[in-house]
Design a protein around this motif. Structure first.
Motif, short mmCIF file in Angstrom:
data_model
loop_
_atom_site.label_atom_id
_atom_site.label_comp_id
_atom_site.label_asym_id
_atom_site.label_seq_id
_atom_site.Cartn_x
_atom_site.Cartn_y
_atom_site.Cartn_z
N MET A 1 45.67 10.61 -21.85
CA MET A 1 44.35 10.21 -21.39
C MET A 1 43.39 10.34 -22.56
O MET A 1 43.37 11.32 -23.27
N SER A 2 42.60 9.33 -22.74
CA SER A 2 41.66 9.35 -23.84
C SER A 2 40.44 10.21 -23.50
O SER A 2 40.18 10.53 -22.35
N ARG A 3 39.72 10.57 -24.51
CA ARG A 3 38.53 11.40 -24.32
C ARG A 3 37.46 10.66 -23.49
O ARG A 3 36.78 11.26 -22.68
N THR A 4 37.36 9.35 -23.66
CA THR A 4 36.39 8.56 -22.90
C THR A 4 36.71 8.58 -21.42
O THR A 4 35.83 8.72 -20.59
N GLU A 5 38.00 8.44 -21.05
CA GLU A 5 38.39 8.46 -19.65
C GLU A 5 38.08 9.81 -19.03
O GLU A 5 37.60 9.88 -17.91
N ALA A 6 38.37 10.89 -19.74
CA ALA A 6 38.11 12.22 -19.21
C ALA A 6 36.62 12.41 -18.98
O ALA A 6 36.20 12.97 -17.97
N THR A 7 35.80 11.96 -19.91
CA THR A 7 34.36 12.08 -19.75
C THR A 7 33.88 11.26 -18.56
O THR A 7 33.05 11.70 -17.79
N GLY A 8 34.42 10.08 -18.39
CA GLY A 8 34.04 9.24 -17.27
C GLY A 8 34.39 9.88 -15.93
O GLY A 8 33.60 9.84 -14.99
N ILE A 9 35.58 10.44 -15.85
CA ILE A 9 36.01 11.12 -14.62
C ILE A 9 35.12 12.32 -14.34
O ILE A 9 34.70 12.54 -13.21
N ARG A 10 34.83 13.10 -15.36
CA ARG A 10 33.96 14.27 -15.18
C ARG A 10 32.58 13.85 -14.70
O ARG A 10 32.00 14.48 -13.83
N THR A 11 32.06 12.78 -15.28
CA THR A 11 30.73 12.30 -14.89
C THR A 11 30.71 11.88 -13.44
O THR A 11 29.82 12.26 -12.67
N VAL A 12 31.70 11.08 -13.04
CA VAL A 12 31.75 10.60 -11.65
C VAL A 12 31.92 11.76 -10.69
O VAL A 12 31.22 11.85 -9.67
N ALA B 1 25.57 32.14 4.24
CA ALA B 1 26.86 31.67 3.75
C ALA B 1 26.75 30.22 3.28
O ALA B 1 27.31 29.85 2.24
N ALA B 2 26.03 29.39 4.02
CA ALA B 2 25.87 27.99 3.64
C ALA B 2 25.12 27.87 2.31
O ALA B 2 25.49 27.06 1.45
N LYS B 3 24.10 28.67 2.12
CA LYS B 3 23.34 28.63 0.86
C LYS B 3 24.20 29.07 -0.32
O LYS B 3 24.12 28.49 -1.41
N ALA B 4 25.04 30.09 -0.12
CA ALA B 4 25.92 30.55 -1.19
C ALA B 4 26.94 29.46 -1.54
O ALA B 4 27.23 29.21 -2.72
N TRP B 5 27.46 28.78 -0.52
CA TRP B 5 28.43 27.70 -0.73
C TRP B 5 27.77 26.56 -1.50
O TRP B 5 28.36 26.01 -2.44
N GLU B 6 26.56 26.20 -1.12
CA GLU B 6 25.83 25.14 -1.82
C GLU B 6 25.59 25.51 -3.28
O GLU B 6 25.73 24.68 -4.17
N ALA B 7 25.22 26.75 -3.51
CA ALA B 7 24.98 27.20 -4.88
C ALA B 7 26.26 27.09 -5.71
O ALA B 7 26.22 26.68 -6.88
N GLY B 8 27.39 27.44 -5.11
CA GLY B 8 28.66 27.31 -5.81
C GLY B 8 28.99 25.87 -6.14
O GLY B 8 29.45 25.56 -7.25
N LEU B 9 28.77 24.98 -5.19
CA LEU B 9 29.02 23.56 -5.43
C LEU B 9 28.13 23.02 -6.55
O LEU B 9 28.58 22.28 -7.42
N LEU B 10 26.86 23.40 -6.51
CA LEU B 10 25.93 22.94 -7.55
C LEU B 10 26.34 23.46 -8.92
O LEU B 10 26.24 22.76 -9.92
N TRP B 11 26.80 24.70 -8.97
CA TRP B 11 27.23 25.29 -10.24
C TRP B 11 28.43 24.52 -10.79
O TRP B 11 28.46 24.17 -11.98
N VAL B 12 29.42 24.24 -9.94
CA VAL B 12 30.60 23.49 -10.38
C VAL B 12 30.20 22.10 -10.85
O VAL B 12 30.66 21.64 -11.91
N ALA B 13 29.34 21.43 -10.09
CA ALA B 13 28.90 20.09 -10.47
C ALA B 13 28.17 20.12 -11.82
O ALA B 13 28.39 19.24 -12.66
N TRP B 14 27.35 21.12 -12.02
CA TRP B 14 26.64 21.24 -13.29
C TRP B 14 27.61 21.49 -14.44
O TRP B 14 27.49 20.91 -15.51
N ARG B 15 28.62 22.34 -14.22
CA ARG B 15 29.59 22.65 -15.26
C ARG B 15 30.46 21.44 -15.61
O ARG B 15 30.97 21.35 -16.72
N LEU B 16 30.63 20.53 -14.66
CA LEU B 16 31.44 19.34 -14.92
C LEU B 16 30.67 18.28 -15.70
O LEU B 16 31.29 17.35 -16.22
#
Length: 77
Positions: free
Chosen positions: A1-12, A54-69
């Motif tokens: 997999m090329s670097r461009t494809e990986a970046t595209g997948i991460r972005t999406v 619990a819902a707020k903690a879950w949302e914060a976790g999702l946002l953190w993962v999305a930001w890290r990606l």
């Protein structure tokens, strides 16, 4: 997999997670407003508060993962 494809997948994936988390956050805030409108002596209000936390903690976790990606930009690349 090329670097461009990986970046595209991460972005999406990051954009979709951000959208999903934002939608859930809006739903949670609406639920929070409904819970606040309940009488203070309502027996269900305490358990709903725990559910909201619990819902707020879950949302914060999702946002953190999305930001890290999010692809990182490089200076001079």
């Amino acid at each position: 997999m090329s670097r461009t494809e990986a970046t595209g997948i991460r972005t999406v994936l990051s954009e979709r997670l951000l959208q999903f988390a934002a939608d859930r956050a809006l739903q949670t805030r609406e639920f929070e407003r409904r819970v606040a409108a309940l009488p203070a002596d309502s027996p269900a209000r305490a358990s709903m508060g725990a559910t909201l936390s619990a819902a707020k903690a879950w949302e914060a976790g999702l946002l953190w993962v999305a930001w890290r990606l999010q692809p990182r930009s490089r200076i001079g690349a």
